[in-house]
Write an enzyme that holds these catalytic residues in place. Structure first.
Site, short mmCIF file in Angstrom:
data_model
loop_
_atom_site.label_atom_id
_atom_site.label_comp_id
_atom_site.label_asym_id
_atom_site.label_seq_id
_atom_site.Cartn_x
_atom_site.Cartn_y
_atom_site.Cartn_z
N GLY A 1 2.19 74.91 145.24
CA GLY A 1 2.82 76.06 144.57
C GLY A 1 2.45 77.39 145.21
O GLY A 1 3.31 78.23 145.48
N ARG A 2 1.18 77.58 145.51
CA ARG A 2 0.75 78.88 146.07
C ARG A 2 1.07 79.02 147.55
O ARG A 2 0.80 80.05 148.15
CB ARG A 2 -0.74 79.09 145.80
CG ARG A 2 -1.63 77.96 146.24
CD ARG A 2 -3.02 78.09 145.65
NE ARG A 2 -3.88 76.94 145.93
CZ ARG A 2 -3.93 75.83 145.20
NH1 ARG A 2 -3.14 75.70 144.14
NH2 ARG A 2 -4.75 74.85 145.51
N HIS B 1 -9.96 106.85 144.61
CA HIS B 1 -10.23 107.73 143.47
C HIS B 1 -10.58 106.93 142.22
O HIS B 1 -10.51 107.46 141.11
CB HIS B 1 -9.02 108.64 143.23
CG HIS B 1 -8.80 109.57 144.37
ND1 HIS B 1 -9.43 110.80 144.48
CD2 HIS B 1 -8.08 109.44 145.51
CE1 HIS B 1 -9.08 111.38 145.61
NE2 HIS B 1 -8.27 110.57 146.26
N LYS C 1 8.16 74.50 140.51
CA LYS C 1 8.00 73.27 141.31
C LYS C 1 8.14 72.03 140.42
O LYS C 1 8.88 71.12 140.73
CB LYS C 1 6.63 73.30 142.00
CG LYS C 1 6.32 72.08 142.81
CD LYS C 1 4.99 72.22 143.54
CE LYS C 1 4.57 70.88 144.12
NZ LYS C 1 3.30 70.93 144.82
N GLU D 1 -7.25 80.09 143.62
CA GLU D 1 -6.81 78.78 143.13
C GLU D 1 -7.12 77.70 144.18
O GLU D 1 -7.36 76.54 143.85
CB GLU D 1 -5.31 78.79 142.78
CG GLU D 1 -4.89 77.65 141.88
CD GLU D 1 -3.52 77.83 141.26
OE1 GLU D 1 -3.41 78.33 140.13
OE2 GLU D 1 -2.52 77.49 141.93
N GLU E 1 5.41 78.19 130.25
CA GLU E 1 5.81 79.61 130.27
C GLU E 1 7.23 79.75 130.84
O GLU E 1 8.07 80.46 130.31
CB GLU E 1 4.84 80.43 131.13
CG GLU E 1 3.44 80.57 130.57
CD GLU E 1 2.51 79.44 131.02
OE1 GLU E 1 3.01 78.36 131.43
OE2 GLU E 1 1.29 79.63 130.93
N LYS F 1 -4.36 74.72 129.63
CA LYS F 1 -2.98 74.36 129.26
C LYS F 1 -2.98 73.35 128.12
O LYS F 1 -2.23 73.47 127.16
CB LYS F 1 -2.26 73.72 130.46
CG LYS F 1 -1.85 74.65 131.57
CD LYS F 1 -1.02 73.85 132.57
CE LYS F 1 -0.83 74.57 133.88
NZ LYS F 1 -0.18 73.77 134.91
O1 F6P Z 1 -1.38 77.58 137.58
C1 F6P Z 1 -1.13 76.28 137.89
C2 F6P Z 1 0.15 76.12 138.64
O2 F6P Z 1 0.37 74.76 138.79
C3 F6P Z 1 0.17 76.83 139.99
O3 F6P Z 1 -0.48 76.13 140.98
C4 F6P Z 1 1.62 76.97 140.20
O4 F6P Z 1 1.91 77.89 141.22
C5 F6P Z 1 2.06 77.43 138.83
O5 F6P Z 1 1.26 76.68 137.94
C6 F6P Z 1 3.51 77.25 138.51
O6 F6P Z 1 3.89 75.91 138.60
P1 F6P Z 1 5.41 75.49 138.66
O7 F6P Z 1 6.00 76.07 139.90
O8 F6P Z 1 5.42 74.00 138.67
O9 F6P Z 1 6.10 76.04 137.44
#
Ligand code: F6P
Length: 552
Positions: free
Chosen positions: A276-277, A393, A214, A362, A220, A516
């Site tokens: 995002g979620r 199990h 987003k 979240e 990452e 972060k």
């Molecule tokens: O974990 C924090 C967060 O902002 C989430 O809400 C989001 O889904 C994820 O990081 C990834 O963010 P982006 O889509 O901006 O890479």
């Protein structure tokens, strides 16, 4: 809606409706599901809802008509319905980020009008869906080729959190609907092993990378995307001009996408009013659309929309997301339940609970209310679970005979998917377990029943099942794209209801920021041994041990 005034009056736990529930809990303590069913032969029928293709039985809950009435009164008093309507209208209910919350617009029909800041967002949503569909068809038909002219046979989605969990979960859920000639993988972890394992057996010339972010700033994702680009160009022995045929982006941030070197025409857009979620039915679902095709993707959106409409219009007594949200409040706030299990009896839903973890935890992992005051009530639960039979199990022992109250959702399907062929014969056994477990959890086994089986007296306590463990059963005919959409929307709105009652902002996520920031500060200490100001003694010692173990 805001319910706290400057003096802190009208706070949730000071409301008469809250106190009425506490009193009711005290008065009804000790009631067993065995007695509730005995006293009310119509209970199972009355406590069943039908929403679209979902058949929802909530009769095995520690509630009576009175409990449900009091919970609904709490919902009215806390303004759940006003906040719901404000969300659907596009008001900026995400107050700490000053944003609208309009994921429901992502699945609205083309004819709908949803105004945000004076413009209708629906045409833009459908324009992106159409662009995604055209692209998916080109890739699936082989018309879109890689840099060397080879057909795309592998798709690797690089993203994390909401840019990974949704499509990864849905790809597993809908595998039976996918083009089996296409290999689809998901890379999220910044651990290089994730990307390594995802690409090690792929032909770069046949591989398309989807960079899903987003913000397009998530460390990452950008790190993995950069490594993927190096891998691709290295494998192809090509220059930057190869990127255009092998990289597309899903983002709200066109500038950063261009900076990364992806042609903006290969970007599929979404908007800051999609959290995002809550984004997996936006452009973030492109990898899924490539796998299942545009028509099945639209079927899934129709499933979401069906439950949106149900949530928006169904009366409180029949409103499934409202009911699930209220049950969660009942257990979390009045029975001290700390967690909530989601147990799908479907191998295809193996990633479903992991997806719900972000959606729920979240959203509702908050400890201040919408005005910034500390809450003095419980908010979101720990959500956990894996496919049911495997859990039986492993951890079901604790569900049956442990000391904790853990409400659980059981999700199952009447029909196995046709492609299972002769293996479909195993489905009744799977579902026999599904029904048996909720029965055992609710009704248990009394000491008298155990003795009647001739069990020696010293073993009777060990073989007794107290029962009275609450469960919801969600049964659908078959796991189709539409049913998946219905299920997800059900949980999205359940989470919404709870956030509204707790008076928290379910749509921000400031809690992930500190880690972060600290990671950015610590990294130079690991790589260069740099002095990090403010590092606590424990972390400082761990960092120096790490460096020594790495031979630095
Ligand atoms: O974990 C924090 C967060 O902002 C989430 O809400 C989001 O889904 C994820 O990081 C990834 O963010 P982006 O889509 O901006 O890479």
């Amino acid at each position: 809606m805001s319910v706290t005034n400057a003096q802190g009056q009208n706070r949730l736990d000071q409301r008469p409706e809250w106190h009425a529930l506490g009193k009711h809990r005290d008065e009804s303590a000790g009631a067993h599901l065995r007695e509730l069913f005995d006293a009310d032969p119509g209970r199972a029928d009355r406590y069943t809802l039908r929403v679209g293709d979902l058949h929802l039985d909530y009769s095995k809950h520690l509630v009576t008509d009175e409990t449900l009435r009091l919970l609904r009164e709490l919902a009215v008093a806390t303004g759940v319905f006003e906040l719901r309507d404000a969300m659907f209208r596009g008001e900026r209910i995400n107050i700490t980020e000053d944003r609208a919350v309009l994921h429901t617009a992502l699945r609205a029909p083309q004819s709908a009008t949803i105004q945000l800041d004076g413009y209708n967002v629906v045409p833009a949503v459908h324009a992106v869906l159409t662009k995604m569909g055209v692209f998916a068809d080109r890739v699936r038909s082989g018309e879109w080729t890689g840099h060397t002219g080879k057909r795309i046979r592998n798709v690797v989605n690089i993203g994390i959190g909401g840019s990974d969990l949704g499509p990864a979960m849905a790809y597993e859920a809908l595998r039976a609907y996918t083009d089996r000639g296409l290999t689809v993988r998901f890379v999220s972890n910044v651990d290089g092993a994730d990307l390594h394992e995802a690409v090690r057996d792929l032909d770069a010339a046949e591989t398309l990378f989807i960079i899903a972010s987003k913000t397009f700033t998530t460390i990452e994702t950008i790190t993995n995307a950069t490594s993927a680009r190096q891998w691709l160009l290295g494998q192809l022995g090509a220059g930057d001009d190869a990127v255009a045929k092998h990289f597309v982006a899903l983002s709200t941030n066109g500038e950063k996408v261009a900076d990364f070197g992806i042609d903006p025409t290969n970007m599929f857009e979404f908007w800051d009013w999609v959290g995002g979620r809550y984004s997996f039915d936006s452009a973030i679902g492109l990898s899924l659309m490539l796998a299942i095709g545009p028509d099945a993707f639209r079927d899934m959106l129709a499933g979401f929309h069906l439950v949106d409409e149900h949530f928006r219009t169904a009366p409180p007594e029949q409103n499934a997301p409202l009911l699930l949200g209220l049950l969660g409040v009942w257990y979390g706030d009045f029975h001290d339940a700390q967690s909530h299990a989601v147990l799908p009896y479907s191998h295809y839903l193996s990633r479903f609970t992991a997806y719900l973890q972000q959606l729920d935890m979240e959203s509702n992992g908050k400890s201040v209310d919408r005005e910034g005051n500390p809450v003095s009530w419980q908010t979101g639960p720990v959500v956990w679970g894996t496919p049911g039979t495997n859990g039986q199990h492993a951890y079901y022992q604790l569900l049956h005979q442990g000391t904790k109250l853990i409400p659980a959702d059981f999700i199952g399907f009447a029909r196995p998917l046709p492609e299972l062929g002769p293996l479909a014969g195993q489905h009744d056994l799977l579902m026999a377990n599904f029904f048996a477990q909720t029965q055992a959890l609710a009704f248990g086994k009394t000491p008298e029943e155990v003795r009647a089986e001739g069990v020696p007296e010293e073993l009777v306590p060990h073989k007794t099942f107290r029962g009275n463990h609450p469960t919801t059963t969600i049964l659908a005919t078959e796991l189709t794209p539409s049913v998946l959409g219905q299920l997800i929307a059900l949980y999205e709105h359940k989470v919404f209801v709870q956030g509204a009652i707790w008076n928290i902002d379910s749509f921000d996520q400031w809690g992930v920021e500190l880690g972060k920031v600290l990671a950015k500060r610590v990294e130079p200490a690991l790589t260069e041994g740099a002095e990090v100001p403010g590092l606590d003694p424990s972390t400082r010692a761990l960092v120096s041990t790490y460096r020594a173990l790495r031979g630095r």
